[in-house]
Design an enzyme around this catalytic site. Structure first.
Site, PDB file in Angstrom:
ATOM      1  N   SER A  64       0.832  -1.209   0.000  1.00 53.12           N
ATOM      2  CA  SER A  64       0.000   0.000   0.000  1.00 53.12           C
ATOM      3  C   SER A  64       0.863   1.254   0.000  1.00 53.12           C
ATOM      4  O   SER A  64       1.997   1.260   0.482  1.00 53.12           O
ATOM      5  CB  SER A  64      -0.911   0.028   1.223  1.00 53.12           C
ATOM      6  OG  SER A  64      -1.810  -1.048   1.208  1.00 53.12           O
TER       7      SER A  64
HETATM    8  N1  SAH Z   1      -1.017  -4.310   3.928  1.00 46.80           N
HETATM    9  C1  SAH Z   1      -0.471  -4.804   2.693  1.00 46.80           C
HETATM   10  C2  SAH Z   1      -1.478  -4.570   1.577  1.00 46.80           C
HETATM   11  C3  SAH Z   1      -1.341  -5.582   0.509  1.00 46.80           C
HETATM   12  S1  SAH Z   1      -2.563  -5.455  -0.756  1.00 46.80           S
HETATM   13  C4  SAH Z   1       0.841  -4.122   2.339  1.00 46.80           C
HETATM   14  O1  SAH Z   1       0.981  -2.926   2.583  1.00 46.80           O
HETATM   15  O2  SAH Z   1       1.707  -4.770   1.764  1.00 46.80           O
HETATM   16  C5  SAH Z   1      -3.912  -6.385  -0.089  1.00 46.80           C
HETATM   17  C6  SAH Z   1      -3.627  -7.795   0.349  1.00 46.80           C
HETATM   18  O3  SAH Z   1      -4.888  -8.391   0.709  1.00 46.80           O
HETATM   19  C7  SAH Z   1      -3.051  -8.695  -0.738  1.00 46.80           C
HETATM   20  O4  SAH Z   1      -1.881  -9.289  -0.249  1.00 46.80           O
HETATM   21  C8  SAH Z   1      -4.141  -9.721  -0.993  1.00 46.80           C
HETATM   22  O5  SAH Z   1      -3.650 -11.000  -1.342  1.00 46.80           O
HETATM   23  C9  SAH Z   1      -4.878  -9.752   0.343  1.00 46.80           C
HETATM   24  N2  SAH Z   1      -6.258 -10.230   0.279  1.00 46.80           N
HETATM   25  C10 SAH Z   1      -7.166 -10.062  -0.714  1.00 46.80           C
HETATM   26  N3  SAH Z   1      -8.335 -10.652  -0.400  1.00 46.80           N
HETATM   27  C11 SAH Z   1      -8.169 -11.224   0.827  1.00 46.80           C
HETATM   28  C12 SAH Z   1      -9.014 -12.003   1.680  1.00 46.80           C
HETATM   29  N4  SAH Z   1     -10.259 -12.340   1.352  1.00 46.80           N
HETATM   30  N5  SAH Z   1      -8.492 -12.416   2.867  1.00 46.80           N
HETATM   31  C13 SAH Z   1      -7.210 -12.104   3.227  1.00 46.80           C
HETATM   32  N6  SAH Z   1      -6.376 -11.385   2.456  1.00 46.80           N
HETATM   33  C14 SAH Z   1      -6.831 -10.952   1.267  1.00 46.80           C
END
Ligand code: SAH
Length: 213
Positions: A64
């Site tokens: 993010s």
């Molecule tokens: N906080 C992270 C954001 C990553 S993007 C960072 O800053 O790196 C969002 C993440 O949510 C992705 O890794 C994706 O695989 C995960 N995601 C998507 N749907 C999800 C679900 N149903 N349950 C858990 N994780 C999920």
């Protein structure tokens, strides 16, 4: 894994950029100054680490944007020992920010590759959540509920009911809701049945996915 004074300088600059954009919580800015964000992305793209931008990580996901991480963290008013559930571990950067603020963190990721990678990587940097969970964030984590705070870091098409029900009274759920762009939405649990809702502006996240595909 290297961290240098050059990286430290870039982090100080990033913290200044975030402050200019409205992040006023000194503890959140300190976390940005502390955490070596360049180690959370592929080393060949190190130059991008301290720009205020989202960036691709593995499995078509993104780390993010620093402003978004800081905004979500500041909004949740994280206190030491807060029991926090994070949906979407991804690179683990948001997890590290929560841990810098001394929260007790449970973090869920549905992509196995990312789950594996990040659950090995974060402890190497000294960041230890209570639990890394490979699973579906739509269900929350009933076995550890209730939580003081729940943070969703993927764009949700709707607000999953289990997340609201896993909040303590007085607890907060912060979740970006929508398809193309998302409205950052804060729910504060006022009683077992009542929730106060605040809409905090538009953001862009990768989608929160249902089921495996
Ligand atoms: N906080 C992270 C954001 C990553 S993007 C960072 O800053 O790196 C969002 C993440 O949510 C992705 O890794 C994706 O695989 C995960 N995601 C998507 N749907 C999800 C679900 N149903 N349950 C858990 N994780 C999920």
């Amino acid at each position: 894994m290297r961290d240098t004074s050059k990286h430290q300088g870039l982090r100080n600059q990033l913290a200044n950029v975030l402050r200019a954009k409205g992040i006023t919580d000194g503890k959140v800015l300190n976390a940005v100054r502390e955490i070596p964000r360049h180690l959370f992305i592929d080393s060949s793209f190190e130059d991008h680490a301290y720009k205020d931008k989202a960036f691709p990580i593995a499995a078509e996901q993104t780390i993010s944007q620093p402003y978004t991480v800081a905004f979500q963290t500041q909004t949740l008013e994280i206190k030491p020992n807060d029991k926090v559930l994070e949906i979407g571990t991804g690179s683990g950067y948001q997890t590290a920010v929560l841990l810098e603020l001394k929260a007790s963190v449970y973090t869920i990721e549905r992509q196995h590759e990312l789950f594996k990678k990040t659950s090995l990587f974060l402890p190497k940097l000294g960041y230890n959540p209570k639990k890394f969970i490979f699973g579906d964030g739509y269900k929350g984590l009933p076995s550890q509920a209730p939580f003081d705070k729940i943070i969703v870091t993927a764009g949700a098409p709707f607000v999953p009911k289990p997340l609201l029900s896993q909040l303590k009274v007085g607890g907060m759920l912060l979740i970006p809701v929508g398809d193309q762009t998302q409205m950052m939405t804060l729910f504060i649990r006022k009683s077992s049945k009542e929730f106060e809702k605040h809409e905090l502006g538009d953001f862009a996240f990768v989608p929160m996915l249902e089921e495996k595909n």
